[in-house]
Enzyme design. Structure first.
Site, PDB file in Angstrom:
ATOM      1  CB  CYS A  37      -0.978  -0.156   1.127  1.00  0.00           C
ATOM      2  SG  CYS A  37      -0.186  -0.156   2.875  1.00  0.00           S
TER       3      CYS A  37
ATOM      4  N   GLY B  61      -6.998  -5.992   7.817  1.00  0.00           N
ATOM      5  CA  GLY B  61      -8.284  -5.973   8.788  1.00  0.00           C
ATOM      6  C   GLY B  61      -8.207  -6.449   9.793  1.00  0.00           C
TER       7      GLY B  61
END
Length: 533
Positions: free
Chosen positions: A131, A277
């Site tokens: 990311c 997550g």
């Protein structure tokens, strides 16, 4: 069509001698019309054969021309050795809008490596796409040509013009490229200094390369040494103490943006139950959150997280109920591998308003790349969108302390860098060892043949012949033992390594081995043949 008919005729003849379309037992004398058709068909066969032969001749001529060209090129490439290079961009050099266009999903890494190594001047390649960064590590036959090919590949993949890409790309060579990877693995180049997830991602590059067979010798060793450097930095320094990850920074940012008195009572929604997550849930627990709704494609992964984390109520919702779940949430964390946005301006406008006690705005904290929340959502008055680039606000805290820890880690990075470079230098002697051995064996075989001819085959039995051959081999081995010992070095001692390289150059001059040119020719020849195939 005529060629197909010819094939059918030939097949029929092979299985019983009957002409195509003619019953077995019919007269073997052909009628004039059939004979004429047969002559026309055989003419087509001869024509096809002529075209095929002509095509083979052209291909052979092209192959010869290419091989001649690479011999000429070898002299040019002698001026520069193969280089390790990294070409990439990160959170420090490019906005998320650009990074997401270049992101490569983990399952596509092997394909990207294959495409990169198919480029004319790239021998080995690896892709590190997260990311926060998209970096390509290569072993290039030529620095300038290799860089240009990789940048063009990145431009073609992303649809971003090469001129625009270059404004955000960084390019590092050899020891600088290696040091950069070691710093990345140690968490020194991360937005969040010392974060541990990047080390796992570097390990995954090696695992993916091993499974696909894509990583070459140099890149594979460099990544493995980077993992060693990353582990040492975390074990021998205090850099990980109190360090935050992207996920924990996302939680911290969300709580900073909520009214302080209401932060723990906010309704939390997480979309995506992958590694990132799961870490979001872990850090929500650490902040005192008691409930989170998780939207995921499958319930199994959520059940596994629920089993592991008992201190929080985890409510599962299927992907089909994502927008209904968002309507009931004050904070929406997104962390999926979706290539397209999950939330657009229209989706955000359709959601019900947030109570004034929560600030009157719904927070979208998007830690995915490519982004799960479209930038246009920020134009909705009742929504605020934060992505990975916005985490800088959180990680600026304690900057002085983090820089001091980074300086301690650099000592370890330098040690591991020296080890890797010494290993690379030690590889230089291998071609000389092989060529010297081959040179000696050719002389031995030639002289042995002359000797056997002088003695005469009739005067030798098998035992005598074997004894003479073993004698010649033994003499060569004993003569080569000393020189070869002085060419072997593991690279651990810089003084010994320097002496070994001096010995290598001396032997190359004495026996005219010309190993450097032979290596370059071999590499270029392999590239030419791969391209032609």
């Amino acid at each position: 069509m005529m060629a197909s008919t010819t094939s059918a005729t030939a097949a029929a003849a092979a299985f019983g001698g009957a002409a195509a379309g003619k019953p077995r037992g019919s007269s073997s004398a052909p009628c004039p019309r059939v004979a004429a058709a047969g002559r026309r068909r055989s003419g087509v066969v001869r024509c096809d054969a002529g075209v095929e032969a002509q095509a083979q001749a052209v291909a052979k001529a092209a192959s010869i021309a290419a091989l001649e060209q690479f011999k000429i090129s070898a002299d040019r490439y002698m001026k520069e050795k193969s280089s390790i290079a990294v070409i990439g961009l990160s959170v420090h050099t490019a906005p998320v809008e650009m990074r997401e266009k270049l992101a490569v999903a983990e399952e596509l890494w092997p394909r990207a490596i294959q495409e990169l190594t198919n480029l004319n001047h790239i021998e080995e390649a690896a892709v590190l796409s997260t990311c926060n960064r998209m970096e390509i590590y290569v072993m290039a036959l030529s620095w300038n040509r290799g860089i240009r090919e990789v940048v063009d590949w990145m431009s073609k993949k992303s649809g971003i013009p090469a001129s625009e890409l270059r404004e955000h790309l960084f390019m590092l060579r050899d020891s600088d490229a290696t040091r950069h990877l070691f710093e990345v693995s140690a968490g020194l180049d991360s937005l969040v200094l010392g974060e541990g997830q990047i080390l796992a991602q570097v390990k995954q590059v090696v695992r993916s390369g091993q499974n696909s067979g894509g990583l070459g010798k140099n890149i594979d060793r460099m990544f493995k040494d980077a993992i060693t450097a990353g582990k040492r930095v975390r074990c021998e320094t205090n850099i990980s103490a109190g360090a935050v990850s992207v996920s924990s920074a996302a939680v911290e940012l969300a709580l900073m943006k909520l009214p302080k008195t209401e932060s723990l009572s906010a309704r939390m929604l997480l979309i995506g139950a992958g590694k990132m997550g799961k870490l979001v849930i872990k850090h929500l627990i650490a902040k005192g959150c008691k409930k989170v709704v998780v939207v995921n494609r499958s319930v199994e992964r959520v059940d596994a997280i629920r089993e592991e984390m008992k201190d929080i109520e985890i409510v599962y919702k299927p992907l089909s109920e994502m927008y209904e779940a968002a309507a009931e949430a004050d904070v929406v964390f997104t962390s999926t591998a979706s290539e397209t946005p999950l939330f657009t301006k229209e989706h955000a406008e359709a959601l019900p308003p947030i109570s004034d006690t929560m600030g009157g705005v719904r927070l979208f904290v998007d830690i995915s790349v490519p982004r799960n929340v479209s930038a246009c959502v920020s134009k909705v008055g009742s929504a605020r969108v934060y992505n990975v680039d916005d985490l800088k606000e959180v990680v600026e805290a304690n900057k002085e302390d983090r820089l001091r820890k980074a300086m301690e880690a650099q000592t370890i990075i330098t040690q591991e860098l020296k080890r890797f470079e010494a290993w690379r230098d030690s590889l230089e002697t291998v071609p000389t060892i092989k060529k010297l051995r081959s040179y000696a064996d050719r002389i031995r075989a030639s002289e042995l043949e002359k000797c056997l001819q002088k003695i005469g085959e009739d005067n030798l039995n098998k035992k005598m012949r074997r004894a003479i051959e073993e004698l010649s081999t033994s003499i060569v081995n004993k003569l080569l033992h000393g020189p070869l010992q002085h060419l072997r070095c593991d690279g651990s001692d810089s003084r010994t390594l320097d002496e070994t390289l001096e010995n290598m150059h001396a032997l190359n001059r004495m026996f005219s081995l010309d190993t450097e040119k032979a290596i370059i020719e071999q590499k270029i020849k392999a590239k030419v043949e791969k391209t032609q195939n």
